[in-house]
Design an enzyme around this catalytic site. Sequence first.
Site, short mmCIF file in Angstrom:
data_model
loop_
_atom_site.label_atom_id
_atom_site.label_comp_id
_atom_site.label_asym_id
_atom_site.label_seq_id
_atom_site.Cartn_x
_atom_site.Cartn_y
_atom_site.Cartn_z
N LYS A 1 -13.14 1.68 -2.95
CA LYS A 1 -13.53 1.97 -4.34
C LYS A 1 -12.53 1.34 -5.29
CE LYS A 1 -12.44 6.09 -6.22
NZ LYS A 1 -11.68 6.03 -7.48
N ASN A 2 -11.23 1.53 -5.01
CA ASN A 2 -10.20 1.11 -5.97
C ASN A 2 -9.89 -0.39 -5.92
OD1 ASN A 2 -10.20 3.69 -6.87
ND2 ASN A 2 -8.26 4.27 -5.91
N CYS B 1 -7.89 13.74 -17.45
CA CYS B 1 -8.80 14.14 -16.37
C CYS B 1 -8.13 15.30 -15.63
CB CYS B 1 -9.10 12.96 -15.45
SG CYS B 1 -7.78 12.63 -14.30
N ARG C 1 -2.88 11.02 -17.95
CA ARG C 1 -3.19 9.64 -17.56
C ARG C 1 -3.33 8.71 -18.77
NH1 ARG C 1 -7.38 9.75 -12.77
NH2 ARG C 1 -6.51 7.70 -12.39
N ASP D 1 -3.09 9.65 -3.32
CA ASP D 1 -4.50 9.92 -3.03
C ASP D 1 -4.70 10.53 -1.65
OD1 ASP D 1 -5.85 7.00 -4.76
OD2 ASP D 1 -5.03 8.90 -5.46
N ARG E 1 -18.23 10.45 -5.97
CA ARG E 1 -17.65 9.34 -6.75
C ARG E 1 -16.91 8.37 -5.84
NH1 ARG E 1 -14.29 11.00 -11.85
NH2 ARG E 1 -14.07 8.76 -11.66
C1 EPZ Z 1 -5.00 4.32 -9.76
O1 EPZ Z 1 -5.10 5.09 -10.94
C2 EPZ Z 1 -6.10 4.81 -8.84
N1 EPZ Z 1 -7.40 4.58 -9.47
C3 EPZ Z 1 -5.90 6.31 -8.55
O2 EPZ Z 1 -6.89 6.69 -7.63
C4 EPZ Z 1 -4.53 6.49 -7.91
O3 EPZ Z 1 -4.31 7.86 -7.69
C5 EPZ Z 1 -3.45 5.92 -8.83
O4 EPZ Z 1 -3.73 4.53 -9.12
C6 EPZ Z 1 -2.06 5.99 -8.21
O5 EPZ Z 1 -2.06 5.31 -6.99
C7 EPZ Z 1 -7.93 3.33 -9.44
O6 EPZ Z 1 -7.36 2.40 -8.89
C8 EPZ Z 1 -9.27 3.16 -10.08
P1 EPZ Z 1 -1.51 4.62 -12.43
P2 EPZ Z 1 -4.29 4.63 -12.26
O7 EPZ Z 1 -1.71 3.84 -13.68
O8 EPZ Z 1 -4.14 3.16 -12.25
C9 EPZ Z 1 1.23 6.92 -15.55
C10 EPZ Z 1 -8.59 8.03 -6.80
O9 EPZ Z 1 -8.54 9.16 -6.33
N2 EPZ Z 1 0.77 5.90 -16.51
O10 EPZ Z 1 -0.94 3.93 -11.23
O11 EPZ Z 1 -4.93 5.29 -13.41
C11 EPZ Z 1 0.10 7.81 -15.07
O12 EPZ Z 1 -0.09 8.89 -15.95
C12 EPZ Z 1 -7.84 7.69 -8.06
O13 EPZ Z 1 -9.23 7.06 -6.29
C13 EPZ Z 1 1.29 5.93 -17.81
O14 EPZ Z 1 2.10 6.79 -18.15
O15 EPZ Z 1 -2.88 5.29 -11.98
C14 EPZ Z 1 0.58 8.26 -13.71
O16 EPZ Z 1 1.47 9.35 -13.88
C15 EPZ Z 1 -7.21 8.93 -8.67
N3 EPZ Z 1 0.87 4.99 -18.70
C16 EPZ Z 1 1.37 7.04 -13.19
O17 EPZ Z 1 1.66 6.24 -14.36
C17 EPZ Z 1 -0.03 4.00 -18.37
O18 EPZ Z 1 -0.37 3.16 -19.22
C18 EPZ Z 1 0.60 6.19 -12.22
O19 EPZ Z 1 -0.65 5.93 -12.80
C19 EPZ Z 1 -0.55 4.00 -17.05
C20 EPZ Z 1 -0.13 4.95 -16.14
#
Ligand code: EPZ
Length: 422
Positions: free
Chosen positions: A22-23, A116, A121, A310, A402
């Site tokens: 998915k990701n 969410c 996020r 995850d 999803r």
């Molecule tokens: C990706 O989400 C994945 N989703 C998530 O999978 C996964 O849990 C996550 O990466 C971490 O591995 C997809 O790839 C579609 P991040 P993402 O940006 O990119 C903070 C699932 O279950 N952050 O790596 O949204 C954020 O709040 C989903 O398949 C900021 O502060 O996660 C988090 O604490 C859930 N500012 C940390 O960084 C930003 O601009 C990591 O988030 C971006 C992120």
Amino acid sequence: MQKLAIQGGTTLHGEVRISGAKNAALPIMCAGLLTADELHLDNMPDLHDVATMRKLLVQMGVTAAVEPGAVTLCGAQVDKLEAPYDMVKTMRAAILVLGPLVARFGEARVSLPGGCAIGSRPVDLHIKGLQAMGAEIHIEHGYIHAQVPHGKGAKRLKGARIFFDLVSVTGTENLMMAAALADGVTVLENAAREPEVVDLAHCLIAMGAKIEGAGSDTIVITGVEKLHGARHRIMPDRIESGTFLVAAAAAGGDITLTDARADILENVLEKLQEAGATIHTAGNTINLKMNKRPQAVNVRTSPYPAFPTDMQAQFMALNCIAAGSAMVVETIFENRFMHVQELRRLGAQIDVEGNTAVIKGILQLEGATIMATDLRASACLVIAGLVAQGETVIDRIYHLDRGYEHIEAKLSALGANIRRIT
Ligand code: EPZ
């Protein structure tokens, strides 16, 4: 509202084919916005989020020809540079259209994703990176409005050196796509190393992008004028793989994953061996045998290649019935323990202090009616239902749909007593 009813106590045996990730599929579909040519994607998973992303792209003017397990996208007629709130609120990954739209068309209006269940996020790192590349960005009425100022030449982003304060998977992906068409060289420092980032880079390179270092924490992208079409096969889903392996380690049995990749699951496989499972990998298969009660294992989530957030909820389910006590520390998201309350309804002994949960393994969970709250929490509850005594009914399983392709069919084929009820 659909539910899953599970009669616990069965062991799992047999083969299960792992679907496309998915990701990886979600960002790679957005790469279709970067070219007027056709992008043909194979090994596409049949997931609700993939359908949502396809609808979003089509309403922008992308054509999508869907076949079983494949899609051909064409961004020749894109005429709407907007991702509306009603589509973004159901799938945060919609933010991934921002980079491609600004890079190819010089403008985009993308709804700010709400928070969410698992955390606020924010997307500040995505925005900061685009600003560094010359985009002017205003947040107004809940929308991110990005524009490349009308210089003398074409409205084109400029290469820049961008340092991520936090490792962000979609942040890295958004900016890698934007940089692919920028004028000059972009260096992403402290970039995400997740395999899905690498899969996106492989697809972009097949489209003519110049990218080095994907998979490391420093990615160098030399922008090109145009990208052309390509064919790309989506990588296997490592989280779906891990979820089935944890289910078999908890329930006991002997399962073999096919169309899987062990090289991107090393940390998870090590934890499963620590729990007492026997694992054999060969080519694109992973076999797990478990014929005793699992040992409790400590996990601490961290960016790849460390233990994936995850997979946190799934290991918590395993620890609920393991021998001994274990600590689960969630360092990525601030609220990713929603499954704890539901597990307690099944009799689990879990104490939570901040981002740390301590689970005292017990011999037997008791089936009950519980509720899914987010995608990976739902998977955790399915695993708990498989090992609980009696019937467990899980409500709100749209969360599960999803990210898991036909999970009850795949589990039933392995011997689980599970059925979907409306
Ligand atoms: C990706 O989400 C994945 N989703 C998530 O999978 C996964 O849990 C996550 O990466 C971490 O591995 C997809 O790839 C579609 P991040 P993402 O940006 O990119 C903070 C699932 O279950 N952050 O790596 O949204 C954020 O709040 C989903 O398949 C900021 O502060 O996660 C988090 O604490 C859930 N500012 C940390 O960084 C930003 O601009 C990591 O988030 C971006 C992120």
